[in-house]
Design an enzyme around this catalytic site. Structure first.
Site, mmCIF file in Angstrom:
data_model
loop_
_atom_site.group_PDB
_atom_site.id
_atom_site.type_symbol
_atom_site.label_atom_id
_atom_site.label_comp_id
_atom_site.label_asym_id
_atom_site.label_seq_id
_atom_site.Cartn_x
_atom_site.Cartn_y
_atom_site.Cartn_z
ATOM 1 N N VAL A 20 0.852 -1.190 0.000
ATOM 2 C CA VAL A 20 0.000 0.000 0.000
ATOM 3 C C VAL A 20 0.884 1.235 0.000
ATOM 4 O O VAL A 20 1.789 1.353 0.834
ATOM 5 C CB VAL A 20 -0.900 0.029 1.257
ATOM 6 C CG1 VAL A 20 -1.823 1.232 1.211
ATOM 7 C CG2 VAL A 20 -1.688 -1.254 1.386
ATOM 8 N N GLY A 44 4.991 3.416 -16.144
ATOM 9 C CA GLY A 44 5.301 2.323 -15.217
ATOM 10 C C GLY A 44 4.525 2.401 -13.919
ATOM 11 O O GLY A 44 4.878 1.748 -12.935
ATOM 12 N N ALA A 84 3.282 2.240 -2.007
ATOM 13 C CA ALA A 84 4.692 2.021 -2.369
ATOM 14 C C ALA A 84 5.598 2.203 -1.148
ATOM 15 O O ALA A 84 5.435 1.505 -0.153
ATOM 16 C CB ALA A 84 5.090 2.936 -3.523
ATOM 17 N N LYS A 105 -5.771 -3.078 -1.571
ATOM 18 C CA LYS A 105 -5.011 -2.240 -0.621
ATOM 19 C C LYS A 105 -5.853 -1.899 0.595
ATOM 20 O O LYS A 105 -5.377 -1.934 1.736
ATOM 21 C CB LYS A 105 -4.534 -0.965 -1.313
ATOM 22 C CG LYS A 105 -3.423 -1.223 -2.325
ATOM 23 C CD LYS A 105 -3.121 0.025 -3.127
ATOM 24 C CE LYS A 105 -1.955 -0.186 -4.070
ATOM 25 N NZ LYS A 105 -1.853 0.855 -5.084
ATOM 26 N N LEU A 153 5.709 4.612 1.000
ATOM 27 C CA LEU A 153 5.197 5.412 2.130
ATOM 28 C C LEU A 153 5.013 4.528 3.366
ATOM 29 O O LEU A 153 4.513 3.411 3.270
ATOM 30 C CB LEU A 153 3.844 6.046 1.772
ATOM 31 C CG LEU A 153 3.834 7.087 0.665
ATOM 32 C CD1 LEU A 153 2.404 7.586 0.429
ATOM 33 C CD2 LEU A 153 4.737 8.267 1.030
ATOM 34 N N ASP A 206 -7.280 -3.177 -7.546
ATOM 35 C CA ASP A 206 -6.025 -2.895 -6.854
ATOM 36 C C ASP A 206 -6.272 -2.089 -5.581
ATOM 37 O O ASP A 206 -5.692 -2.364 -4.532
ATOM 38 C CB ASP A 206 -5.089 -2.144 -7.808
ATOM 39 C CG ASP A 206 -3.712 -1.975 -7.204
ATOM 40 O OD1 ASP A 206 -3.134 -3.004 -6.814
ATOM 41 O OD2 ASP A 206 -3.248 -0.828 -7.093
#
Ligand code: ADP
Ligand code: ASP
Ligand code: MG
Length: 872
Positions: free
Chosen positions: A667, A722, A669, A740, A671, A736
């Site tokens: 979740v 990306g 990236a 999360k 962070l 997605d």
């Protein structure tokens, strides 16, 4: 060696001591048990001043290079030297194997014999240049080889190999090598060990007889010159005169016996390693030489399998206080190890000096209720075993006294069980005791150090380290002298046990973390790039060594338990993902089963499996990995968002096995969202509400959409940048974000599954039903409607945000319009944001915001998880 031997004075004194000096009986595997070794003093002493005994092992006389080193070492000595040599490396084994061929009627024994002849001839040709001396030596050697051939022929023809014949055969190795070395060294005299090393037969074993040997040694060396050379290992029986030996590795013992009898200044053992190492260097490749050891420490280590010195070697020199120096023939300049009678307090070394192990261990447990408090059970156990020639190397008894476990070698195990079942047959019949329990396939490890007794916590550290790495200790023993802690583990865990202990006791200067990486896409590649870039710094500044021991893509994998050299993938001095991928393509083919087998089979300590794939198959491995004490760091969200029970089971397994299962990057990236939620909960807070924009892709799309860039184009751009998942439908369907949200809710303490989340989609379901190709094709058909709505949003000074929410235990995701005053209004690019409302952060929720997608920040987050496993 002195150049002028005549100028060297020597001193011979014979003293007779009619009374025995009161040394304690000390049992040695090959000592003459009935004759205490104080008898060294009984027949007088020969003290040759300035004299050393140098023993050169098999590898030290095994090649032309080494034997010439030997020559240099001996000829460079200032003192007089007695040189004791082993057979040429490998010859003893070959002599034995050849006799097995001969006795089994296999005519190829002759070829094997010829190979030995050839080897000795080649050696002589290479090292003896003087023709006359070469002829004399060849005459002697060929005479010996001729005798050997006749013996083999006899064995072959009769098909019988008695112990007497075996012993005769095996003696030729040292008989020949000693003649070669005596000819090689200038001014050396050859001494025949068979004349002065005597053994006596006891309980089927040939035990060294000091009583018989001592006067013969003194006699043989009474007019000793400057350099003497003799063969180690070989001896003769004092009654029958037959050739015997001191046991495999016995040349060390011969050298110690001579050093003691001749009162040498020092006994030097020249071998192929630079000293007594902290552990067996064949198993632990970062073992290093120990500077100093006490006789007690060295004895303990040798008794537990450190092959570098044959165990009985230490006692004869120890009672004479003669130091033993272990040196490397191939690196004479290395310091080596000195073994002396270290006085307490003199040695400031580590608490633990070394680790050794015996891998053929069987454990017999004698148990029964009638044993409690009964005097004499142990006496009966040990007497029965001793009478039957079973040697016990470890005993462990609980203070409740209802069981005693005994460590014996595998060869002795059945006999020991039989003997004990017989001894306690009556008690077993009455039900007061149980049948002996035999456990096989075990190994014994000993950690040794005299300073252990002054250092509290050693046992705690030892067993803690083993436990954390999933190694069960089956039995353990620590003597009250506290110089040794021994424990028994399953044989298959031996290597790992030695590694983890060695690492924690000897390499505490830096910690090793072994990483398996699965997936070399954008995140995996970027992670390797970061590891390659940080490795040196971490080693220097954090004392952490990250070894990448495995890298796998979907189709190929490479493994190296010592660490894959990442420098091989450099291009222009920098790690190159492209080169790595190309290298991986050349590596062995792999699939999920092989991956699992290799990772678990490597059974390596402090290991982390890093999953940078999006594969459900790979996620399916976690349970087994965690169960095998391998931590898991996942960028892959599949497992943490799978069925709640699976998620809960993985977390429970990790907790139970004392390893970690981390997925911070699932979740936001890099962070620190999950960590923050964990910290809040662990410190007693309660999560009441979560509101978040968690899709970097969707945020990018809604920030990029404009009059000039239609919706379908933004999706394409997100993919190109990306941000998107490999299949963008996973983002656009909200799947997605749902995954999360489910992960966050679970970490926040709510039991939630993906189906529980209420979803408000902004793309009709029909777009997700067909193929990916259809999806891309149909996407532009949505552009017009999006543009119409976008204009409305713009006019109202609003922004679109795809918001995930947890409130009152319920989860939902929806595309929302937020106004200028909303904290989500200004959220650039692919950023993520989360508002956490808790009991403590109530009126003003906690806010975490930043890059929420992108390979390098995700890789950095994975790296942070890896670092938190290293626990620094
Ligand atoms: P030699 O032929 O010289 O007698 P050995 O093979 O008997 O030599 O003993 C040396 C070997 O012992 C080393 O090559 C090493 O592989 C092994 N060894 C096992 N444990 C240790 C240890 N703790 N320290 C050094 N060497 C060890
Ligand atoms: N050559 C004998 C052996 O290989 C003795 C020794 O090397 O110490 O066991
Ligand atoms: Mg040896």
């Amino acid at each position: 060696m002195r150049s002028n031997s005549n100028a060297r004075s020597f001193f011979l004194s014979l003293q007779f001591r009619p009374q025995k000096v009161g040394f304690e009986f000390f049992s040695l595997p090959f000592g003459e048990n009935d004759v205490p070794l104080q008898l060294f003093f009984e027949y007088g002493t020969l003290k040759i001043y300035g004299m050393k005994v140098l023993k050169f092992g098999g590898t030290s006389v095994g090649s032309v290079e080494s034997i010439l080193n030997l020559k240099k070492i001996v000829e460079g000595q200032d003192e007089a030297v007695v040189v004791v040599v082993s057979a040429l490396g490998g010859i003893t084994d070959k002599l034995i194997n050849t006799s097995k061929l001969a006795v089994s009627g296999d005519a190829s024994y002759l070829t094997a014999y010829e190979e030995m002849v050839e080897r000795h001839h080649r050696m002589i040709d290479a090292i003896i240049t003087d023709t006359e001396r070469k002829q004399t030596l060849l005459a002697t050697v060929d005479e010996l080889l001729g005798q050997l051939k006749s013996i083999y022929q006899g064995v072959f023809l009769i098909g019988d190999l008695s112990e007497k014949t075996s012993n005769a055969i095996v003696s030729y190795g040292e008989r020949i090598s000693s003649n070669i070395v005596a000819t090689l060294i200038e001014g050396a005299k050859w001494y025949n060990s068979l004349e002065f090393i005597r053994t006596k037969k006891k309980q089927g074993r040939n035990l060294f007889s000091n009583t018989m040997s001592q006067p013969l040694i003194l006699e043989a060396f009474k007019d000793f010159g400057n350099v003497g050379v003799c063969g180690g290992f070989i001896s003769t029986d004092c009654v029958t005169g037959e050739v015997t030996n001191l046991g495999r590795g016995g040349s060390d013992y011969t050298a110690a016996i001579l050093a003691a009898a001749l009162n040498a200044d020092v006994l030097e053992i020249w071998t192929d390693v630079s000293g007594f190492m902290t552990a067996d260097p064949r198993v632990i490749n970062n073992a290093y030489p120990i500077d100093k050891l006490s006789y007690v420490e060295a004895t303990e280590l040798c008794n537990f399998g450190a092959k570098v010195v044959y165990p009985p070697t230490i006692y004869p020199v120890c009672i004479k206080n003669i130091p033993i120096l272990i040196k490397n023939t191939f690196r004479p300049e290395d310091k080596g190890t000195i073994i002396t009678n270290l006085v307490e307090g003199e040695d400031e070394g580590r608490a633990i000096k070394g680790i050794s192990s015996i891998n053929n261990t069987s454990l017999i447990t004698v148990s029964g209720l009638s044993m409690v408090g009964v005097i004499g059970v142990n006496r009966r156990i040990f007497t029965a075993l001793a009478e039957n020639g079973v040697s016990v190397f470890m005993v462990s008894q609980a203070s409740s006294e209802n069981s005693t476990s005994i460590g014996v070698t595998d060869d002795d195990a059945d006999r020991a069980c039989e003997v004990l079942n017989r001894e306690f047959a009556k008690e077993i019949e009455m039900g007061a005791m149980y049948h002996m329990k035999l456990e096989r396939d075990l190994a014994t490890v000993a950690i040794v150090g005299e300073n252990m007794k002054h250092t509290p916590g050693i046992a705690g550290k030892l067993f803690g380290t083993l436990g954390r790495n999933g190694i069960s200790v089956i039995a353990c023993a620590q003597g009250a002298s506290e110089t040794n802690i021994s424990f028994v583990v399953e044989r298959k865990s031996l290597r790992k046990s030695l590694n983890v202990i060695h690492d924690s006791f000897f390499l505490s200067e830096y910690q090793v973390l072994n990483v398996f990486l699965c997936g070399v896409g954008t995140v995996g590649g970027s992670l390797l790039e970061q590891i390659a870039g940080q490795r040196a710094k971490l080693m220097k500044e954090r004392n952490l060594q990250i070894n990448v021991v495995g890298i796998a893509s979907g189709h190929n994998a490479m493994f190296d338990r010592n660490g894959i050299d990442l420098a091989q993938f450099e291009e222009g001095g920098k790690f190159s993902i492209a080169r790595l991928r190309a290298g991986l393509k050349q590596a062995e083919a792999s699939n999920i089963d092989r991956l699992k087998e290799e990772v678990i089979g490597m059974n390596i300590f402090n290991s982390v499996f890093v999953d940078c794939t999006a594969s459900a198959e790979v996620a399916g491995l976690y349970e087994d990995l965690l169960s095998n004490n391998i931590s898991v760091v996942a960028a892959n969200k599949v497992a943490a968002s799978s069925d709640y029970n699976n998620y809960a089971r993985l977390k429970a397994t990790a907790r139970r096995r004392g390893v970690k299962y981390l997925f911070e990057t699932n979740v936001g990236a890099g962070l620190p969202i999950i960590n923050t939620i964990n910290d809040l909960i662990n410190s007693g807070d309660k999560i009441l509400k979560l509101e978040a924009v968690l899709s970097g892709t969707l945020n990018f799309i809604f920030n990029t959409i404009s009059a000039d860039v239609p919706f379908s184009e933004t999706v394409r751009l997100a993919k190109e940048e990306g941000y998107a998942e490999p299949d963008p439908r996973i983002d656009l369907s909200g799947k997605d974000v749902i995954r999360k949200l489910v992960i966050l809710s679970r970490e926040a303490g709510y039991k939630m599954n993906q189906e529980d989340v209420e979803k408000h989609l902004f793309i009709p379901q029909s777009f997700f039903d067909g193929s990916l190709e259809d999806f891309w094709k149909n996407l532009p058909s949505l552009d017009a409607q999006f543009e119409a709505e976008r204009k409305e949003v713009e006019a109202a000074h609003q922004h679109w945000r795809f918001v995930a929410k947890l409130e009152n235990g319920k989860g939902s995701v929806a595309l929302q319009r937020v106004g200028e005053r909303h904290p989500f209004y200004d959220l650039e690019g692919s950023n993520n944001i989360i508002l956490i409302t808790t009991e403590r952060y109530n009126q003003y929720p906690m806010l975490i915001q930043g890059y929420g997608a992108g390979a390098s920040v995700t890789a950095a987050g994975v790296f942070a998880d890896i670092m938190s496993i290293a626990n620094i």
